[in-house]
Design a protein around this motif. Sequence first.
Motif, PDB file in Angstrom:
ATOM      1  N   ARG A 189       2.548   3.179   4.926  1.00 56.37           N
ATOM      2  CA  ARG A 189       3.367   2.530   3.908  1.00 56.37           C
ATOM      3  C   ARG A 189       2.545   1.761   2.880  1.00 56.37           C
ATOM      4  NH1 ARG A 189       7.778  -0.766   7.201  1.00 56.37           N
ATOM      5  NH2 ARG A 189       5.963  -1.182   8.521  1.00 56.37           N
ATOM      6  N   THR A 190       1.227   1.666   3.076  1.00 57.60           N
ATOM      7  CA  THR A 190       0.372   0.980   2.108  1.00 57.60           C
ATOM      8  C   THR A 190      -0.673   1.941   1.564  1.00 57.60           C
ATOM      9  OG1 THR A 190      -1.181   0.221   3.799  1.00 57.60           O
ATOM     10  CG2 THR A 190       0.700  -1.232   3.277  1.00 57.60           C
ATOM     11  N   LEU A 191      -1.323   1.535   0.472  1.00 53.26           N
ATOM     12  CA  LEU A 191      -2.258   2.410  -0.231  1.00 53.26           C
ATOM     13  C   LEU A 191      -3.431   2.836   0.642  1.00 53.26           C
ATOM     14  CD1 LEU A 191      -3.200   3.803  -2.815  1.00 53.26           C
ATOM     15  CD2 LEU A 191      -4.145   1.617  -3.578  1.00 53.26           C
ATOM     16  N   SER A 192      -4.059   1.887   1.336  1.00 53.09           N
ATOM     17  CA  SER A 192      -5.238   2.226   2.133  1.00 53.09           C
ATOM     18  C   SER A 192      -4.897   3.174   3.274  1.00 53.09           C
ATOM     19  CB  SER A 192      -5.897   0.966   2.684  1.00 53.09           C
ATOM     20  OG  SER A 192      -5.035   0.304   3.595  1.00 53.09           O
ATOM     21  N   SER A 193      -3.774   2.941   3.942  1.00 52.47           N
ATOM     22  CA  SER A 193      -3.402   3.804   5.060  1.00 52.47           C
ATOM     23  C   SER A 193      -3.025   5.203   4.580  1.00 52.47           C
ATOM     24  CB  SER A 193      -2.241   3.183   5.847  1.00 52.47           C
ATOM     25  OG  SER A 193      -1.110   2.983   5.017  1.00 52.47           O
ATOM     26  N   MET A 194      -2.416   5.287   3.381  1.00 54.58           N
ATOM     27  CA  MET A 194      -2.068   6.603   2.846  1.00 54.58           C
ATOM     28  C   MET A 194      -3.333   7.378   2.469  1.00 54.58           C
ATOM     29  SD  MET A 194       0.344   8.726   2.234  1.00 54.58           S
ATOM     30  CE  MET A 194       1.889   7.806   2.178  1.00 54.58           C
ATOM     31  N   LEU A 195      -4.319   6.699   1.872  1.00 53.70           N
ATOM     32  CA  LEU A 195      -5.576   7.368   1.532  1.00 53.70           C
ATOM     33  C   LEU A 195      -6.307   7.823   2.791  1.00 53.70           C
ATOM     34  CD1 LEU A 195      -6.925   5.095  -1.359  1.00 53.70           C
ATOM     35  CD2 LEU A 195      -6.170   7.474  -1.546  1.00 53.70           C
ATOM     36  N   ASP A 225     -13.052  -2.224  -3.867  1.00 56.84           N
ATOM     37  CA  ASP A 225     -12.272  -3.466  -3.943  1.00 56.84           C
ATOM     38  C   ASP A 225     -11.038  -3.409  -3.052  1.00 56.84           C
ATOM     39  OD1 ASP A 225     -14.056  -4.567  -5.657  1.00 56.84           O
ATOM     40  OD2 ASP A 225     -12.845  -4.329  -7.466  1.00 56.84           O
ATOM     41  N   LEU A 226     -10.560  -2.207  -2.791  1.00 61.09           N
ATOM     42  CA  LEU A 226      -9.380  -2.054  -1.948  1.00 61.09           C
ATOM     43  C   LEU A 226      -9.630  -2.616  -0.546  1.00 61.09           C
ATOM     44  CD1 LEU A 226      -6.536  -0.865  -1.483  1.00 61.09           C
ATOM     45  CD2 LEU A 226      -7.623   1.333  -1.003  1.00 61.09           C
ATOM     46  N   TYR A 227     -10.855  -2.535  -0.088  1.00 60.64           N
ATOM     47  CA  TYR A 227     -11.173  -3.017   1.252  1.00 60.64           C
ATOM     48  C   TYR A 227     -11.781  -4.422   1.225  1.00 60.64           C
ATOM     49  CZ  TYR A 227     -10.115   1.743   2.463  1.00 60.64           C
ATOM     50  OH  TYR A 227      -9.446   2.936   2.621  1.00 60.64           O
ATOM     51  N   ASP A 228     -12.354  -4.807   0.081  1.00 61.35           N
ATOM     52  CA  ASP A 228     -12.906  -6.155  -0.032  1.00 61.35           C
ATOM     53  C   ASP A 228     -11.834  -7.199  -0.340  1.00 61.35           C
ATOM     54  OD1 ASP A 228     -15.413  -5.129   0.447  1.00 61.35           O
ATOM     55  OD2 ASP A 228     -15.935  -4.943  -1.678  1.00 61.35           O
ATOM     56  N   HIS A 229     -10.720  -6.747  -0.923  1.00 63.52           N
ATOM     57  CA  HIS A 229      -9.649  -7.669  -1.315  1.00 63.52           C
ATOM     58  C   HIS A 229      -8.321  -7.148  -0.749  1.00 63.52           C
ATOM     59  CE1 HIS A 229     -12.437  -9.627  -4.101  1.00 63.52           C
ATOM     60  NE2 HIS A 229     -12.815  -8.414  -4.464  1.00 63.52           N
ATOM     61  N   PRO A 230      -7.886  -7.646   0.385  1.00 59.89           N
ATOM     62  CA  PRO A 230      -6.675  -7.139   1.060  1.00 59.89           C
ATOM     63  C   PRO A 230      -5.421  -7.182   0.195  1.00 59.89           C
ATOM     64  CG  PRO A 230      -7.924  -8.579   2.519  1.00 59.89           C
ATOM     65  CD  PRO A 230      -8.557  -8.692   1.173  1.00 59.89           C
TER      66      PRO A 230
END
Length: 381
Positions: A189-195, A225-230
């Motif tokens: 349901r979030t951007l990182s998990s979808m990628l 930045d997606l992983y450095d800034h939750p």
Amino acid sequence: MIKSHSRWARPIALALAASLVASCGLPRVGPDKNEIFAGSVQREGDAFVVAINDRVTRATAVIPALGFSETLKNASVQGADIIRPGDTLGLTIWENVDDGLLAAEMSNSTTLESVQVDGSGFIFVPYAGRIKAAGNTPEAIRRIITQKLEDQTPDPQVQVRRTAGNGATVTILGSAGAQGVYPIELPTRTLSSMLASAGGVTTSSEIAQITLTRGTHSETIWFEDLYDHPELDIALRDGDRILVEADQRAFTALGATGSQTQLTFESRTLSALEALAQLGGLNASTADPTGVFVFRNEAPEIANTVLGRTDLIGAQRLIYVLDLTEPNGMFMARDFLIRDGDTIYVTEAPSVKWNRTIAAVNGTLGGARGLATTVTGGSTE
């Protein structure tokens, strides 16, 4: 008479060679330092020539600011099973009586297998009426139907399930592990998990950019930045489009460099020193380390700061110059940032022009000697 002709052959040949060299421009890669400086505004040209120093490096250190807006960052996580117009639902209703509203004779349950959500997002259920389905989960629809039937049949039990339709989906394109259309499910349901579900990114993570388009609006972030800034790990919505691509910024290199070409950035920030290294360095046999120039159209606010002025309006042509032979030359090259669209030009060393001139004179003298030999009938004495 033959010796008389011979006496004048060499002077004639030398004069002819000098004349030819003087009248013909020698081949070269571009303008020399003096010609570039001659074109400066200070000498009534149309470009400002500026020596790079600490103040200039600070004023010109502009890095693309990428990030998501507060609207995207503050959106709540959406349910994983939101019903949409066009979906088809299956309903089963149990009634706590033998002769219920919907149940057939000798049965206390009724099954409706194909209840389609119309274009407005509604479904129709007998005795419950018209119910808003789109935007709700099956559980929310179950509660609504139960509430509407409670006044007409005792203790109704309702089951709602999606039987057709894709539910909420997003599209992933570009340099992702696997492009395609992916459902928004509980784990994605979030951007990182979808990628991650799509196999991550296939380009270098340092220069990878993620662009999310929702409707007609697009916003971009750096992948790292997606992983450095939750807070950038935003909640997805049905119809979102996710584009993964490498940084498209590029610079052009000309002159006495290891390579004359256009290259894309290999890091988020690229210094002049790193750009020269990316090109293979300076050409050791031809380059002038005192004449490394960076050509750029500079925004007026930056140009005014660099030049210590306040009156410049509109984009300005600036030529920044590096002298790598100075004690702090390498430090300046390390600190000065290259930007998208820059042109790096390295002038040729003065000795190159001299050697080329000598070679041209020698070649011309050789031709003149041949001519003199012909005139004297084969004797060069």
